[in-house]
Design an enzyme around this catalytic site. Structure first.
Site, PDB file in Angstrom:
ATOM      1  N   SER A   1       0.836  -1.200   0.000  1.00  0.00           N
ATOM      2  CA  SER A   1       0.000   0.000   0.000  1.00  0.00           C
ATOM      3  C   SER A   1       0.865   1.243   0.000  1.00  0.00           C
ATOM      4  O   SER A   1       0.344   2.345  -0.085  1.00  0.00           O
ATOM      5  CB  SER A   1      -0.939   0.010   1.205  1.00  0.00           C
ATOM      6  OG  SER A   1      -0.250  -0.305   2.379  1.00  0.00           O
TER       7      SER A   1
ATOM      8  N   HIS B   1      -3.930  -4.493  -5.056  1.00  0.00           N
ATOM      9  CA  HIS B   1      -4.064  -3.876  -3.735  1.00  0.00           C
ATOM     10  C   HIS B   1      -5.493  -4.033  -3.221  1.00  0.00           C
ATOM     11  O   HIS B   1      -6.428  -3.447  -3.754  1.00  0.00           O
ATOM     12  CB  HIS B   1      -3.675  -2.390  -3.839  1.00  0.00           C
ATOM     13  CG  HIS B   1      -3.651  -1.699  -2.522  1.00  0.00           C
ATOM     14  ND1 HIS B   1      -4.020  -0.398  -2.353  1.00  0.00           N
ATOM     15  CD2 HIS B   1      -3.300  -2.149  -1.279  1.00  0.00           C
ATOM     16  CE1 HIS B   1      -3.902  -0.073  -1.075  1.00  0.00           C
ATOM     17  NE2 HIS B   1      -3.473  -1.116  -0.413  1.00  0.00           N
TER      18      HIS B   1
ATOM     19  N   GLU C   1      -7.181  -2.250  -6.354  1.00  0.00           N
ATOM     20  CA  GLU C   1      -6.422  -1.363  -7.239  1.00  0.00           C
ATOM     21  C   GLU C   1      -5.392  -2.238  -7.958  1.00  0.00           C
ATOM     22  O   GLU C   1      -4.581  -2.914  -7.326  1.00  0.00           O
ATOM     23  CB  GLU C   1      -5.712  -0.275  -6.427  1.00  0.00           C
ATOM     24  CG  GLU C   1      -6.675   0.777  -5.900  1.00  0.00           C
ATOM     25  CD  GLU C   1      -6.000   1.807  -4.991  1.00  0.00           C
ATOM     26  OE1 GLU C   1      -6.370   2.973  -5.068  1.00  0.00           O
ATOM     27  OE2 GLU C   1      -5.126   1.421  -4.195  1.00  0.00           O
TER      28      GLU C   1
ATOM     29  N   ASN D   1      -5.573   5.286  -0.977  1.00  0.00           N
ATOM     30  CA  ASN D   1      -4.756   5.711   0.168  1.00  0.00           C
ATOM     31  C   ASN D   1      -4.276   7.147   0.030  1.00  0.00           C
ATOM     32  O   ASN D   1      -4.100   7.849   1.026  1.00  0.00           O
ATOM     33  CB  ASN D   1      -3.538   4.790   0.320  1.00  0.00           C
ATOM     34  CG  ASN D   1      -3.886   3.523   1.076  1.00  0.00           C
ATOM     35  OD1 ASN D   1      -4.938   3.438   1.696  1.00  0.00           O
ATOM     36  ND2 ASN D   1      -3.016   2.538   1.008  1.00  0.00           N
TER      37      ASN D   1
HETATM   38  N1  CAA Z   1     -13.805 -10.276   7.729  1.00  0.00           N
HETATM   39  C1  CAA Z   1     -14.918 -10.710   7.122  1.00  0.00           C
HETATM   40  N2  CAA Z   1     -16.101 -10.074   7.220  1.00  0.00           N
HETATM   41  C2  CAA Z   1     -16.159  -8.977   8.003  1.00  0.00           C
HETATM   42  C3  CAA Z   1     -15.053  -8.473   8.686  1.00  0.00           C
HETATM   43  C4  CAA Z   1     -13.815  -9.175   8.515  1.00  0.00           C
HETATM   44  N3  CAA Z   1     -12.691  -8.753   9.101  1.00  0.00           N
HETATM   45  N4  CAA Z   1     -15.412  -7.363   9.353  1.00  0.00           N
HETATM   46  C5  CAA Z   1     -16.718  -7.175   9.112  1.00  0.00           C
HETATM   47  N5  CAA Z   1     -17.156  -8.145   8.290  1.00  0.00           N
HETATM   48  C6  CAA Z   1     -18.496  -8.297   7.751  1.00  0.00           C
HETATM   49  C7  CAA Z   1     -19.476  -8.590   8.819  1.00  0.00           C
HETATM   50  O1  CAA Z   1     -19.556  -9.975   9.036  1.00  0.00           O
HETATM   51  C8  CAA Z   1     -20.755  -8.022   8.249  1.00  0.00           C
HETATM   52  O2  CAA Z   1     -21.348  -8.883   7.320  1.00  0.00           O
HETATM   53  P1  CAA Z   1     -22.951  -8.982   7.220  1.00  0.00           P
HETATM   54  O3  CAA Z   1     -23.466  -7.577   7.084  1.00  0.00           O
HETATM   55  O4  CAA Z   1     -23.175  -9.814   5.990  1.00  0.00           O
HETATM   56  O5  CAA Z   1     -23.363  -9.632   8.495  1.00  0.00           O
HETATM   57  C9  CAA Z   1     -20.292  -6.831   7.440  1.00  0.00           C
HETATM   58  O6  CAA Z   1     -18.896  -7.024   7.192  1.00  0.00           O
HETATM   59  C10 CAA Z   1     -20.499  -5.559   8.184  1.00  0.00           C
HETATM   60  O7  CAA Z   1     -19.822  -5.678   9.418  1.00  0.00           O
HETATM   61  P2  CAA Z   1     -20.393  -5.194  10.797  1.00  0.00           P
HETATM   62  O8  CAA Z   1     -21.890  -5.256  10.788  1.00  0.00           O
HETATM   63  O9  CAA Z   1     -19.656  -5.873  11.888  1.00  0.00           O
HETATM   64  O10 CAA Z   1     -19.929  -3.708  10.927  1.00  0.00           O
HETATM   65  P3  CAA Z   1     -20.076  -2.509   9.923  1.00  0.00           P
HETATM   66  O11 CAA Z   1     -21.399  -2.467   9.242  1.00  0.00           O
HETATM   67  O12 CAA Z   1     -19.623  -1.348  10.700  1.00  0.00           O
HETATM   68  O13 CAA Z   1     -19.001  -2.799   8.792  1.00  0.00           O
HETATM   69  C11 CAA Z   1     -16.836  -2.525   7.935  1.00  0.00           C
HETATM   70  C12 CAA Z   1     -17.672  -3.007   9.104  1.00  0.00           C
HETATM   71  C13 CAA Z   1     -17.082  -3.385   6.724  1.00  0.00           C
HETATM   72  C14 CAA Z   1     -15.394  -2.627   8.363  1.00  0.00           C
HETATM   73  C15 CAA Z   1     -17.272  -1.040   7.615  1.00  0.00           C
HETATM   74  O14 CAA Z   1     -17.280  -0.287   8.790  1.00  0.00           O
HETATM   75  C16 CAA Z   1     -16.346  -0.373   6.634  1.00  0.00           C
HETATM   76  O15 CAA Z   1     -16.444  -0.549   5.429  1.00  0.00           O
HETATM   77  N6  CAA Z   1     -15.421   0.476   7.147  1.00  0.00           N
HETATM   78  C17 CAA Z   1     -14.449   1.175   6.331  1.00  0.00           C
HETATM   79  C18 CAA Z   1     -13.228   0.320   6.205  1.00  0.00           C
HETATM   80  C19 CAA Z   1     -12.193   0.912   5.294  1.00  0.00           C
HETATM   81  O16 CAA Z   1     -12.179   2.091   4.985  1.00  0.00           O
HETATM   82  N7  CAA Z   1     -11.248   0.075   4.861  1.00  0.00           N
HETATM   83  C20 CAA Z   1     -10.189   0.494   4.001  1.00  0.00           C
HETATM   84  C21 CAA Z   1      -9.010   0.893   4.812  1.00  0.00           C
HETATM   85  S1  CAA Z   1      -7.644   1.355   3.812  1.00  0.00           S
HETATM   86  C22 CAA Z   1      -6.940  -0.107   3.377  1.00  0.00           C
HETATM   87  O17 CAA Z   1      -7.288  -1.157   3.790  1.00  0.00           O
HETATM   88  C23 CAA Z   1      -5.840  -0.007   2.394  1.00  0.00           C
HETATM   89  C24 CAA Z   1      -4.512   0.173   2.922  1.00  0.00           C
HETATM   90  O18 CAA Z   1      -3.586  -0.112   2.205  1.00  0.00           O
HETATM   91  C25 CAA Z   1      -4.225   0.812   4.205  1.00  0.00           C
END
Ligand code: CAA
Length: 557
Positions: free
Chosen positions: A121, A142, A154, A192
């Protein structure tokens, strides 16, 4: 190049690697899941199994499918096992020397037609590729955390990459059910490069002590409608990763706002890396999921709402429903002497129509949406006159909340010095609720602030308190984030459509940044940024944003 990608290997079984293994195996691929030792490979197996078990427990995956998925994965500590892999995805820690060791080792292990991908990343793909025997087969793939949930991949192409390899990896991502975006090799790529500076700015604001972590997170989650607040998200991504990407971004841009905030560095040095170590900005052992503490203040018993229009009506209604005795003054001609001593006075917008002299609604400068605050035909300022009358009867017993610049301006010089004036910004409701944020001026008494917070919470808002500066918290975060996206388009690196795909599919945004920008209007965002820039010269509105503001042209067709 390999004609069909079936066997896949993933090297590095941390949070991302384990998630990527799960994605491929669920989609039917045979997967080698590799880490540096048998123990680490076992730990990775634990991550994947736990995630699949959770899906079974939630009824999203049949037990038989979980077993079949696990049966497709071979956990190993031996790179030599990967000889027949069609694609290798590397997801080891972000150190170029480790990546070079792995990619050069792979040169001697996999077939010459196998594809090599990195989930990096923050490092430049070109540098990784250039160190290998066949740089044309090296691309970026990515994924976003959590990889099983977020759809963005990506696909990073370098100047050395074979276009056929890029196409094949893009198609593979589509077959995995993901949304690929093909981008060039630049610091932070698309998502990012936009997300991390936004997180860094939020951390820098938190570090000033002018906003609590819960308020900061609520500003983004409830105020903007993002899935998580920036501190919770930083803890999810890993503070070490946020810091690494910050440093790469800063190296590339030299923008002060991209630099890693001191607090972020300290937390990383202290080993508080976020969820993966149990503690980052939040302590997941002690207060996991704790919401905003709404303070210990008491709601006001009485309040006055002065102003015409929807917001004044909404505030008066909600306060009354919460049991507050509300005096509503919606007529500029009404006697305001009764407001003296009112503990809370909200100045919510000026008169809807024009001043008396122009008969209402005839002002040359008034439009349908705006209050007639600058009446060109009579040279009067209707709101100033009205609010100045209110100001004249107030004293230190009152706290005044002002909902817009007009009412703030109207109070300047008209109030007795002891009256506390707080800017109030009521944001549109989102899935998480509706934020009412207030700015904390110098010298404000903590009981008064606690009363304002309790009253706003009692009226059903999610209160957010921040510095009494342009943008307070919500627009300070959002407008600069939008500006960065426009600057990226202006640089020719990505289109508004690609950026919106990246942020919705990669970071779970309910709407893309350009969809949000078009909804708000480029001129409103540009005006807001110019106000912020007046007190922070590091904020520079993108020339393209100013052009759209001037022409009214939307970004998305
Ligand atoms: N693995 C598998 N499934 C997961 C999980 C995981 N680690 N975490 C959450 N889930 C699933 C849950 O099981 C749930 O599924 P269902 O709706 O089918 O039951 C769904 O995702 C939603 O989860 P929650 O209900 O627990 O919680 P939420 O609605 O708040 O969603 C989230 C959690 C998906 C993390 C959401 O908050 C989200 O999209 N957040 C933003 C995350 C983000 O921005 N990520 C990118 C970061 S940058 C990056 O990764 C790149 C880098 O290089 C740094």
């Amino acid at each position: 190049m390999v004609s069909h990608i079936n066997k896949v290997a993933v090297i590095g079984l941390g949070t991302m690697g384990a998630g990527i293994v799960e994605v491929f195996a669920k989609a039917g691929h045979e997967v080698y899941a590799v880490d540096g030792s048998t123990e680490l490979a076992e730990r990775g197996k634990g991550f994947v199994t736990k995630s699949l078990d959770r899906a079974v427990a939630k009824g999203k995956l049949a037990e038989a499918d979980r077993d079949a998925t696990l049966a497709r994965i071979t956990f190993t500590a031996e790179l030599a096992d990967l000889a027949d892999a069609d694609l290798v995805v590397e997801a080891v820690p972000e150190r170029m020397e480790i990546k070079h060791l792995i990619f050069t080792a792979l040169d001697d292990i996999v077939r010459p037609d196998a594809v090599l991908a990195s989930n990096t990343s923050s490092l430049l793909l070109t540098e990784i590729a250039a160190g290998t025997a066949h740089p044309e087969r090296v691309v970026g793939m990515h994924f976003f955390n959590p990889a099983p949930v977020l759809a963005l991949v990506e696909v990073i192409e370098t100047v050395l990459a074979d276009p056929q390899v890029v196409t094949a990896v893009r198609e593979l991502a589509l077959n995995l059910g993901k949304r690929p975006v093909v981008v060039g090799d630049r610091a932070g790529f698309v998502a990012n490069a936009l997300l991390i500076p936004y997180l860094a700015r939020a951390i820098a604001l938190y570090q000033t002590g002018k906003v609590s972590r819960e308020d900061l997170d609520n500003a983004a989650r409830v105020g903007i409608g993002l899935p998580m607040g920036p501190l919770t998200l930083s803890d999810l991504v890993g503070l070490d990763v946020v810091r690494e990407v910050c440093e790469v971004m800063y190296d590339a841009t030299k923008r002060p706002s991209d630099a890693s905030p001191a607090l972020l560095k300290q937390l990383v040095l202290a080993g508080r890396l976020g969820r993966k170590t149990g503690r980052g900005f939040y302590d997941y052992a002690a207060d996991a999921g704790a919401g905003a503490a709404d303070g210990t203040g008491e709601m006001t018993a009485a309040a006055a709402v002065v102003g015409q229009g929807e917001l004044a009506g909404q505030l008066a209604d909600l306060l009354a429903k919460a049991g507050v005795s509300v005096t509503s003054i919606d007529d500029p001609a009404a006697d305001v002497t009764a407001l003296a001593g009112s503990p809370l006075v909200i100045l919510a917008g000026g008169p809807d129509a024009g001043c008396d002299a122009c008969g209402g609604g005839e002002c040359a400068t008034a439009d349908d949406d705006a209050d007639a605050t600058d009446c060109a035909c009579c040279g009067d300022d209707a709101a100033s006159t009205w609010f100045a009358q209110v100001a004249a009867v107030l004293d230190e017993r009152s706290v005044v909340l002002t909902t817009d610049e007009e009412s703030e301006f109207a109070l300047t010089g008209t109030l007795s010095a002891q009256v506390t004036v707080l800017p109030l910004r009521v944001h549109l409701p989102t899935k998480g609720g509706q934020v009412a944020e207030f700015g904390i001026p110098l010298g404000a008494a903590s009981q008064q602030l606690a009363m304002v917070r309790a009253t706003l919470a009692g009226a059903g808002f999610v209160p957010v308190a921040g510095p009494a500066r342009p943008g307070v918290v919500v627009d300070a975060l959002l407008f600069q984030h939008l500006n960065d996206a426009v600057a990226m388009v202006d640089s020719g690196y990505a289109t508004p459509q690609d950026i919106d795909t990246a942020m919705t599919a990669g970071c779970g945004y309910p709407a893309g940044l350009f969809a949000i920008l078009d909804e708000l209007g480029a001129s409103a965002v540009a005006d807001g940024l110019l106000e912020q820039a007046a007190i922070d010269p590091s904020i520079v509105p993108s020339p393209l944003l100013l052009e759209h503001a001037a022409t009214g042209e939307p970004f998305l067709a």
